[in-house]
Design a protein around this motif. Structure first.
Motif, PDB file in Angstrom:
ATOM      1  N   GLU A  40       0.821  -1.208   0.000  1.00  0.00           N
ATOM      2  CA  GLU A  40       0.000   0.000   0.000  1.00  0.00           C
ATOM      3  C   GLU A  40       0.861   1.267   0.000  1.00  0.00           C
ATOM      4  N   TYR A  41       1.873   1.279   0.835  1.00  0.00           N
ATOM      5  CA  TYR A  41       2.785   2.432   0.882  1.00  0.00           C
ATOM      6  C   TYR A  41       3.462   2.601  -0.476  1.00  0.00           C
ATOM      7  N   ALA A  42       3.962   1.498  -1.007  1.00  0.00           N
ATOM      8  CA  ALA A  42       4.661   1.558  -2.292  1.00  0.00           C
ATOM      9  C   ALA A  42       3.736   2.035  -3.400  1.00  0.00           C
ATOM     10  N   ALA A  43       2.475   1.621  -3.365  1.00  0.00           N
ATOM     11  CA  ALA A  43       1.525   2.033  -4.395  1.00  0.00           C
ATOM     12  C   ALA A  43       1.303   3.534  -4.377  1.00  0.00           C
ATOM     13  N   ARG A  44       1.226   4.119  -3.185  1.00  0.00           N
ATOM     14  CA  ARG A  44       1.014   5.562  -3.109  1.00  0.00           C
ATOM     15  C   ARG A  44       2.260   6.328  -3.549  1.00  0.00           C
ATOM     16  N   ARG A  45       3.392   5.811  -3.189  1.00  0.00           N
ATOM     17  CA  ARG A  45       4.619   6.457  -3.664  1.00  0.00           C
ATOM     18  C   ARG A  45       4.687   6.408  -5.186  1.00  0.00           C
ATOM     19  N   ARG A  46       4.333   5.266  -5.751  1.00  0.00           N
ATOM     20  CA  ARG A  46       4.378   5.114  -7.205  1.00  0.00           C
ATOM     21  C   ARG A  46       3.405   6.082  -7.888  1.00  0.00           C
ATOM     22  N   THR A  47       2.218   6.231  -7.323  1.00  0.00           N
ATOM     23  CA  THR A  47       1.239   7.156  -7.891  1.00  0.00           C
ATOM     24  C   THR A  47       1.753   8.588  -7.855  1.00  0.00           C
ATOM     25  N   CYS A  48       2.394   8.977  -6.755  1.00  0.00           N
ATOM     26  CA  CYS A  48       2.962  10.324  -6.663  1.00  0.00           C
ATOM     27  C   CYS A  48       4.045  10.534  -7.719  1.00  0.00           C
TER      28      CYS A  48
ATOM     29  N   ARG B 265      -4.087  12.034  -4.420  1.00  0.00           N
ATOM     30  CA  ARG B 265      -2.760  11.892  -3.836  1.00  0.00           C
ATOM     31  C   ARG B 265      -1.972  13.197  -3.955  1.00  0.00           C
ATOM     32  N   VAL B 266      -2.068  13.850  -5.106  1.00  0.00           N
ATOM     33  CA  VAL B 266      -1.364  15.114  -5.309  1.00  0.00           C
ATOM     34  C   VAL B 266      -1.902  16.179  -4.371  1.00  0.00           C
ATOM     35  N   ARG B 267      -3.231  16.250  -4.234  1.00  0.00           N
ATOM     36  CA  ARG B 267      -3.809  17.262  -3.345  1.00  0.00           C
ATOM     37  C   ARG B 267      -3.308  17.082  -1.916  1.00  0.00           C
TER      38      ARG B 267
ATOM     39  N   SER C  26      -4.564  17.740   8.697  1.00  0.00           N
ATOM     40  CA  SER C  26      -3.664  16.739   8.142  1.00  0.00           C
ATOM     41  C   SER C  26      -4.303  15.354   8.189  1.00  0.00           C
ATOM     42  N   HIS C  27      -4.907  15.027   9.322  1.00  0.00           N
ATOM     43  CA  HIS C  27      -5.548  13.719   9.435  1.00  0.00           C
ATOM     44  C   HIS C  27      -6.691  13.585   8.436  1.00  0.00           C
ATOM     45  N   GLU C  28      -7.481  14.626   8.295  1.00  0.00           N
ATOM     46  CA  GLU C  28      -8.605  14.558   7.363  1.00  0.00           C
ATOM     47  C   GLU C  28      -8.111  14.336   5.935  1.00  0.00           C
ATOM     48  N   SER C  29      -7.012  14.993   5.576  1.00  0.00           N
ATOM     49  CA  SER C  29      -6.430  14.809   4.254  1.00  0.00           C
ATOM     50  C   SER C  29      -5.894  13.389   4.076  1.00  0.00           C
ATOM     51  N   LEU C  30      -5.272  12.861   5.109  1.00  0.00           N
ATOM     52  CA  LEU C  30      -4.770  11.483   5.059  1.00  0.00           C
ATOM     53  C   LEU C  30      -5.918  10.484   4.965  1.00  0.00           C
ATOM     54  N   ARG C  31      -7.063  10.844   5.534  1.00  0.00           N
ATOM     55  CA  ARG C  31      -8.236   9.959   5.491  1.00  0.00           C
ATOM     56  C   ARG C  31      -8.923   9.988   4.132  1.00  0.00           C
ATOM     57  N   THR C  32      -9.155  11.187   3.605  1.00  0.00           N
ATOM     58  CA  THR C  32      -9.978  11.301   2.401  1.00  0.00           C
ATOM     59  C   THR C  32      -9.178  11.308   1.103  1.00  0.00           C
ATOM     60  N   ASP C  33      -8.003  11.950   1.108  1.00  0.00           N
ATOM     61  CA  ASP C  33      -7.226  12.075  -0.125  1.00  0.00           C
ATOM     62  C   ASP C  33      -6.141  11.020  -0.267  1.00  0.00           C
ATOM     63  N   PHE C  34      -5.439  10.730   0.831  1.00  0.00           N
ATOM     64  CA  PHE C  34      -4.382   9.723   0.729  1.00  0.00           C
ATOM     65  C   PHE C  34      -4.869   8.333   1.094  1.00  0.00           C
ATOM     66  N   GLU C  35      -5.975   8.270   1.811  1.00  0.00           N
ATOM     67  CA  GLU C  35      -6.661   7.012   2.108  1.00  0.00           C
ATOM     68  C   GLU C  35      -5.738   5.989   2.765  1.00  0.00           C
ATOM     69  N   VAL C  36      -5.118   6.432   3.859  1.00  0.00           N
ATOM     70  CA  VAL C  36      -4.212   5.544   4.592  1.00  0.00           C
ATOM     71  C   VAL C  36      -4.641   5.336   6.040  1.00  0.00           C
ATOM     72  N   THR C  37      -5.814   5.836   6.414  1.00  0.00           N
ATOM     73  CA  THR C  37      -6.273   5.602   7.780  1.00  0.00           C
ATOM     74  C   THR C  37      -7.118   4.326   7.817  1.00  0.00           C
ATOM     75  N   VAL C  38      -7.380   3.883   9.039  1.00  0.00           N
ATOM     76  CA  VAL C  38      -8.270   2.753   9.297  1.00  0.00           C
ATOM     77  C   VAL C  38      -9.226   3.192  10.399  1.00  0.00           C
TER      78      VAL C  38
END
Length: 364
Positions: free
Chosen positions: A206-214, A247-249, A280-292
């Motif tokens: 999952e981490y690698a996928a987001r890095r790749r998208t960026c 991801r960019v946002r 920051s948390h809201e952005s990680l939740r909605t845009d980066f989608e890395v929360t649980v």
């Protein structure tokens, strides 16, 4: 010197998540919890790695170290020795015994602490001359190329470069740093670290996928890095993929939040950073989608209990939440999160108050 003991801390990141591999800005602090390496040289070219927490002892020849040669927890140690040798440094055999109290799997960089304690031990035992920013890069390469986790430079830099009572403002493009004072007790404040007990794992892709998208978005935009976006709306309009836009946002707005947080801290407005942490948390939740759910519930409960701001810290998908609170409120905030967890059937969380501590150093 033929033996000694070295310690390197774990870290939490106050703000600036998933920006360190995009030439961005981060703002971590070192924790009192640390990994400790007791080490001595050997003259037979063997690397022998033991741990107070693990039953196995790993033994391998230093000259035969290569990615894939050592797996599991010991790969972080062996990888540092390999990376030092790849960088042209003469490192021979060693005995290392690892101990420590950085919580494992909690997103507090126990792996970087292990790497940096090992790196300092090797540097001292073999009388190497390596500046700490360079040593951070060597430790990062160990994790990237030996352990095969595509992490950025933040964790190793925090473990090696942080100073007591300060945050480390790090520009991951040029590795320039500034120590930003962070003496919460003087403001009757505290930073509460809440371990959600949700397993934290980054090697699952999952981490690698987001890095790749960026990285793909950076190429589409024709920029050196996402930090070079000057018109966010125009950049988003140039991207066809909705996931890529999200991801960019996140990265662009997160970099801006780090800079604003540093400005507020320089001005002594510590409480005012709370809303930026929550954003920051809201952005990680909605845009980066890395929360649980465990992370989101902990943030919501902490804020409802009076926290000035709260956010997940680390790579996401589990781990810890940090909350900026009144110094006297730690028990109340933990109780609120515990109640919320009980209502949802989650494992009860634990917590501790973080203090900005010194980076890696020799103990004995």
């Amino acid at each position: 010197m033929t033996s000694g003991q070295w310690a390197a801390p774990g870290r939490v990141n106050l703000i600036g998540e998933h920006t360190d591999y995009t030439d961005g800005f981060v703002l971590p602090l070192a924790l009192p919890q640390r990994a400790v390496a007791t080490a001595s040289t050997r003259d037979d070219g063997l690397l022998r790695i033991a741990s107070e927490q693990e039953p196995e002892t790993v033994e391998t020849e230093v000259a035969k170290l290569a990615p894939g040669a050592v797996e599991g927890w010991a790969s972080y140690v062996a990888g540092v020795v390999w990376s030092l040798r790849e960088a042209g440094h003469e490192v021979g055999g060693m005995d290392l015994t690892i101990d420590g109290n950085v919580p494992l799997g909690a997103g507090l960089s126990s792996s970087a602490a292990l790497e940096c304690a090992t790196a300092l031990a090797a540097v001292d035992l073999y009388a190497l001359t390596i500046e700490r920013p360079t040593l951070a890069r060597i430790a990062q390469r160990a994790e990237n190329d030996f352990v095969c986790v595509p992490c950025g430079i933040m964790d190793q830099s925090a473990s090696l470069l942080c100073a007591e009572d300060n945050l480390l403002f790090l520009d991951t493009r040029d590795l320039s740093t500034e120590q930003v004072p962070f003496k919460l007790a003087a403001e009757s404040l505290a930073l509460l670290v809440i371990d959600t007990k949700a397993p934290h794992a980054l090697v699952d892709g999952e981490y690698a996928a987001r890095r790749r998208t960026c990285e793909e978005a950076t190429a589409v935009l024709g920029l050196p890095a996402l930090r070079d976006v000057t018109d966010l709306d125009a950049a988003l309009a140039a991207l066809d993929d909705e996931i890529m836009r999200k991801r960019v946002r996140h990265v662009v707005t997160e970099n801006a939040r780090v800079l604003e947080t540093v400005d507020l801290l320089r001005a002594g407005r510590v409480r005012d950073i709370g809303p930026l942490m929550t954003a920051s948390h809201e952005s990680l939740r909605t845009d980066f989608e890395v929360t649980v759910p465990e992370l989101d519930v902990a943030v919501e409960a902490a804020l409802a209990a009076g926290a000035y701001g709260a956010r997940m810290t680390g790579g996401g998908f589990g781990g810890c939440v940090i909350a900026l609170i009144d110094a006297s409120a730690d028990s109340d905030v933990l109780a609120a999160v515990t109640r919320a967890y009980g209502e949802r059937g989650f494992t009860a969380p634990t917590s501790f108050v973080a203090t900005a501590s010194a980076g890696a150093h020799r103990l004995a």
